[in-house]
Design an enzyme around this catalytic site. Structure first.
Site, mmCIF file in Angstrom:
data_model
loop_
_atom_site.group_PDB
_atom_site.id
_atom_site.type_symbol
_atom_site.label_atom_id
_atom_site.label_comp_id
_atom_site.label_asym_id
_atom_site.label_seq_id
_atom_site.Cartn_x
_atom_site.Cartn_y
_atom_site.Cartn_z
ATOM 1 N N ASP A 617 0.861 -1.178 0.000
ATOM 2 C CA ASP A 617 0.000 0.000 0.000
ATOM 3 C C ASP A 617 0.901 1.232 0.000
ATOM 4 O O ASP A 617 1.925 1.274 0.702
ATOM 5 C CB ASP A 617 -0.913 -0.003 1.226
ATOM 6 C CG ASP A 617 -1.898 1.146 1.185
ATOM 7 O OD1 ASP A 617 -2.919 1.005 0.507
ATOM 8 O OD2 ASP A 617 -1.627 2.182 1.834
ATOM 9 N N LEU A 618 0.522 2.257 -0.796
ATOM 10 C CA LEU A 618 1.318 3.482 -0.902
ATOM 11 C C LEU A 618 0.896 4.446 0.196
ATOM 12 O O LEU A 618 -0.287 4.839 0.278
ATOM 13 C CB LEU A 618 1.128 4.116 -2.277
ATOM 14 C CG LEU A 618 1.562 3.260 -3.477
ATOM 15 C CD1 LEU A 618 1.291 4.003 -4.764
ATOM 16 C CD2 LEU A 618 3.042 2.904 -3.370
ATOM 17 N N ASP A 660 -4.503 2.339 -4.595
ATOM 18 C CA ASP A 660 -3.044 2.277 -4.410
ATOM 19 C C ASP A 660 -2.627 0.973 -3.755
ATOM 20 O O ASP A 660 -1.587 0.912 -3.094
ATOM 21 C CB ASP A 660 -2.572 3.475 -3.572
ATOM 22 C CG ASP A 660 -3.246 3.522 -2.200
ATOM 23 O OD1 ASP A 660 -4.245 2.794 -2.020
ATOM 24 O OD2 ASP A 660 -2.773 4.273 -1.322
#
Length: 751
Positions: A617-618, A660
């Site tokens: 996950d960003l 994301d």
């Protein structure tokens, strides 16, 4: 005469002995054949019961998949409705930040007023509350609001505060709870979804029930069972389905069959049936009244029982025992008719034989009597072809009639000559007719040549048309060997025309597709109808694969006999690519991820290897969309995808689940060293991004890592473990975290 009588007695005696032996053999065969027929009847019923059990198991599996798909779709619909309201609030908040509203209160009032513009089926189920649990926009129904505040979740805690806490802790998620309706009826399973809107400290949520889905699936199951019962042939008996609590799941098609039975007698019988299902024979016999003779209780029934453990159901097929012997009874009647006809034919044959034997003896006796009376024989009353007696008569008569025979021969020669003259005339007439027929045949042959030339031109036009179309045309025989195809097909597969001609369809298909193709050809052959819209996966000569959509039709000869199949195939490889790849980044999508993960785990289980799953996950990606817009966010996602490809091997599977969130399957053969791969990814993705002149240097990844089979052995649990590790990495700032059981929270919520 003595010899004739002796011959007759010997003949009749031997015939009677042969007939007696035939009768004894038939009488010995009847019981054995009867037993065989009864065994075949019982085997047919057992086979029918096995097919019914398989059909019920297949039905249960299908309904289970339908239930999962329907629940997921309902959850997604509710989530989309909440996300639409959240997007409205976000747009209003951005407008407030840009100065379009004089105050925050005005912006919030405008957002709440805009909720009335939504017209969907979920408006009555939605609510808005603050972080303290006070309703800002309550549900439209007071009853819905009341049970939402009073109901409890799966662990007995109040449902509404649980939804508030879930949105605060995890931003969004689902909570299941049970609502007790008034009147003491069974509680209803409810599901609530809540999402956190941080700018205004609001929680947007909705509640919905899954009872209508369960009701529809239950009704569908009952209809399928009734249809199965109604299509059962009458000779297969009566079908009954009940559970271990002796509740009737599917009563017989004719409830009165078997005679009325009190409740206690029925329970005793059902207990016997349940016990018989766990015995090797799985069969019992009992006495019941026959529906055509209810006053007579001596009819015996035979029942075969099977137990379906998954549903805890018992499936019973019962027939009257007398019905099992009907084929044998019919066979015995046929044997009686056969014996009667055989005896009748034998009597007729004996009568004819005796007549043939005694006739020449009678003639010879008459000739001898005439000779004794008159001293000569004037009439030919003997039979030439009747054995020794006929030969003696012929010799006696021949000596007296030799001269007459010579005169008869001369007359015969004269008649033969006249016959030859007439035959010669007929030959000349026939020769003339043959000459005319030859000329007519020559004319017809010339016409046939012109017709053949026209047919050849038509065939050339047909072949030219097939060679110029873009689709792939094929014809195969009944064994699946190619007998004709256009240039497009062999060019697409990479073979020469000579290599492909005569090749069986299994040679350019994988095993799964070849099995589908076989069933498609069989279905077209059995029904006699054309079919289209089938998806096949073909293997080219170089090993690459392509996907085609195929139609199948029958080829018939001049006698309307099926001699093969023909059809047209269309390349749909590009459509298949769109189905399994993300349109923005070109990476595998969610569907491809689950299929690749299932395939990878199967190979890992076979080879006993360890496989690692990354859940990535960003961090701070939402800030990119908020500060620079979604176009810049999309370009960042593309750059992230490119960097992931550079950081990993070509054999690793990189997937974008949505937003994301990314997943990675390390498809390693030996030790994969997931920590080194995670470090490469973190180092690559943490570098600044230059998009449209903007320098974005605040994006970092958080990675959760789970391992098969150490952490989990099923797909859902393996992904869940990686997700838990990813959230732990976000909390600790450790960038990547391996899953450990100590990371599990004390209580979990669905979502």
């Amino acid at each position: 005469m003595f010899l004739s009588v002796l011959f007759r007695r010997i003949f009749i005696s031997n015939g009677m002995i042969a007939l007696g032996l035939a009768v004894m053999i038939c009488l010995l065969c009847v019981p054995a054949v009867s037993r065989i027929l009864r065994s075949q009847e019982e085997q047919r019923i057992r086979t029918s019961l096995s097919h019914i059990c398989n059909a019920i198991t297949t039905l249960h599996e299908g309904l289970r998949h339908c239930r999962g798909a329907a629940v997921a779709a309902r959850k997604q619909q509710i989530r989309n409705a909440v996300l639409a309201r959240t997007a409205l609030f976000a747009n209003t908040y951005r407008a407030f930040q840009q100065g379009e509203f004089p105050s925050g209160e005005a912006a919030r009032a405008s957002a709440l007023a805009a909720l009335d513009t939504f017209e969907d089926d979920y408006e009555a189920m939605l609510w808005v509350a603050d972080y303290d649990g006070a309703f800002i926009v309550p549900p439209e129904s007071d009853l819905l609001k009341k049970h939402l505040l009073n109901a409890g979740d799966e662990e007995g805690r109040p449902a509404f505060p649980a939804m508030i806490r879930l949105a605060l802790d995890k931003n969004e998620g689902y909570v299941r709870y049970r609502h007790q309706k008034s009147g003491g009826s069974q509680p209803v399973d409810m599901t609530g979804y809540s999402k956190n809107f941080h700018p205004w400290h609001w929680i947007i949520g909705a509640v919905f029930s899954l009872s209508d889905i369960e009701k529809i699936l239950s009704q569908r199951e009952q209809n399928a069972l009734r249809q199965l019962r109604d299509t059962l042939p009458a000779e297969d008996g009566n079908l009954l389905v009940f559970n271990s609590r002796m509740d009737s799941i599917l009563p017989p098609a004719t409830p009165g069959t078997g005679g009325p039975a009190p409740d206690d007698a029925r329970q005793v019988l059902l207990k016997k049936l349940m016990a018989a299902a766990h015995t090797p024979a799985r069969r019992i016999r009992y006495h019941r009244n026959h529906p055509n003779d209810p006053d007579h209780d001596t009819f015996e029934k035979t029942a075969w029982v099977r137990h379906i453990p998954d549903r805890d159901w018992y499936v019973v097929l019962s027939v009257y025992t007398d019905d099992l012997d009907r084929p044998a009874q019919a066979l015995r009647k046929q044997f009686l008719v056969f014996f009667f006809l055989t005896f009748l034919i034998y009597v007729i044959a004996i009568t004819g034989v005796l007549t043939i034997i005694l006739t020449p003896v009678t003639c010879l006796s008459d000739m001898a009597a005439e000779f004794l009376r008159k001293g000569e024989i004037r009439e030919n009353r003997y039979l030439v072809d009747h054995g020794e007696i006929g030969t003696i008569g012929a010799a006696i008569f021949g000596m007296t009639k030799q001269l007459d025979s010579c005169r008869q021969k001369l007359g015969q020669y004269t008649r033969d000559r006249e016959h030859l003259i007439r035959k010669n005339d007929r030959v000349r007439e026939r020769a003339y007719e043959l000459t005319r027929a030859r000329k007519k045949l020559e004319k017809d042959l010339e016409n046939y040549k012109h017709i053949h030339a026209d047919l050849k031109k038509s065939e050339e036009r047909y072949r030219a048309m097939l060679e110029n179309i873009e689709e792939y045309f094929y014809e195969v025989d009944l064994l699946g060997n190619l007998i004709f195809f256009n240039d497009a097909l062999y060019q697409m597969l990479g073979y020469t025309r000579e290599e492909l001609l005569g090749m069986n369809f299994r040679e350019y298909m994988d095993p799964e597709t070849s099995e589908k193709a076989y069933h498609t050809f069989k279905k077209a052959y059995d029904s006699g109808k054309p079919y289209r819209g089938f998806e096949w996966r073909l293997v080219r000569k170089d090993g690459t694969r392509c996907y085609v959509e195929v139609s199948v039709a029958l080829i018939r000869d001049e006698n309307d006999e099926v001699i093969g199949f023909r059809g047209i195939a269309r390349d749909i490889s590009e459509l298949i690519y769109l189905v399994y790849h993300d349109s923005l980044t070109g990476l595998y999508n969610r569907q491809a991820f689950f299929e690749r993960l299932k395939e990878t785990l199967a190979y890992a289980k076979r080879d006993k290897n360890e496989k690692n799953i990354f859940y990535l996950d960003l961090d701070n990606f939402k800030q990119v969309n908020d500060d620079y817009g979604h176009d810049v966010g999309d370009e960042v996602l593309k750059e992230v995808s490119a960097r992931l490809r550079e950081s990993l091997r070509e054999t690793d599977h990189i997937c974008r689940l949505g937003g994301d969130e990314f997943t990675i399957i390390l498809n390693n053969i030996s030790d994969s060293r997931p920590d080194e791969a995670a470090c490469r990814i973190i180092e690559s993705l943490s570098e600044p991004y230059v998009i449209h002149g903007f320098i974005i240097d605040f994006i970092t990844p958080s990675i959760g890592i789970s391992a098969y089979p150490r952490d989990a052995q099923d797909i859902e649990r393996l992904i869940k473990c990686a997700d838990i590790a990813m959230y732990k990495a976000k909390e600790t700032g450790g960038k990547y975290t391996f899953y450990d059981k100590s990371l599990e929270p004390d209580s979990e919520y669905e979502g």
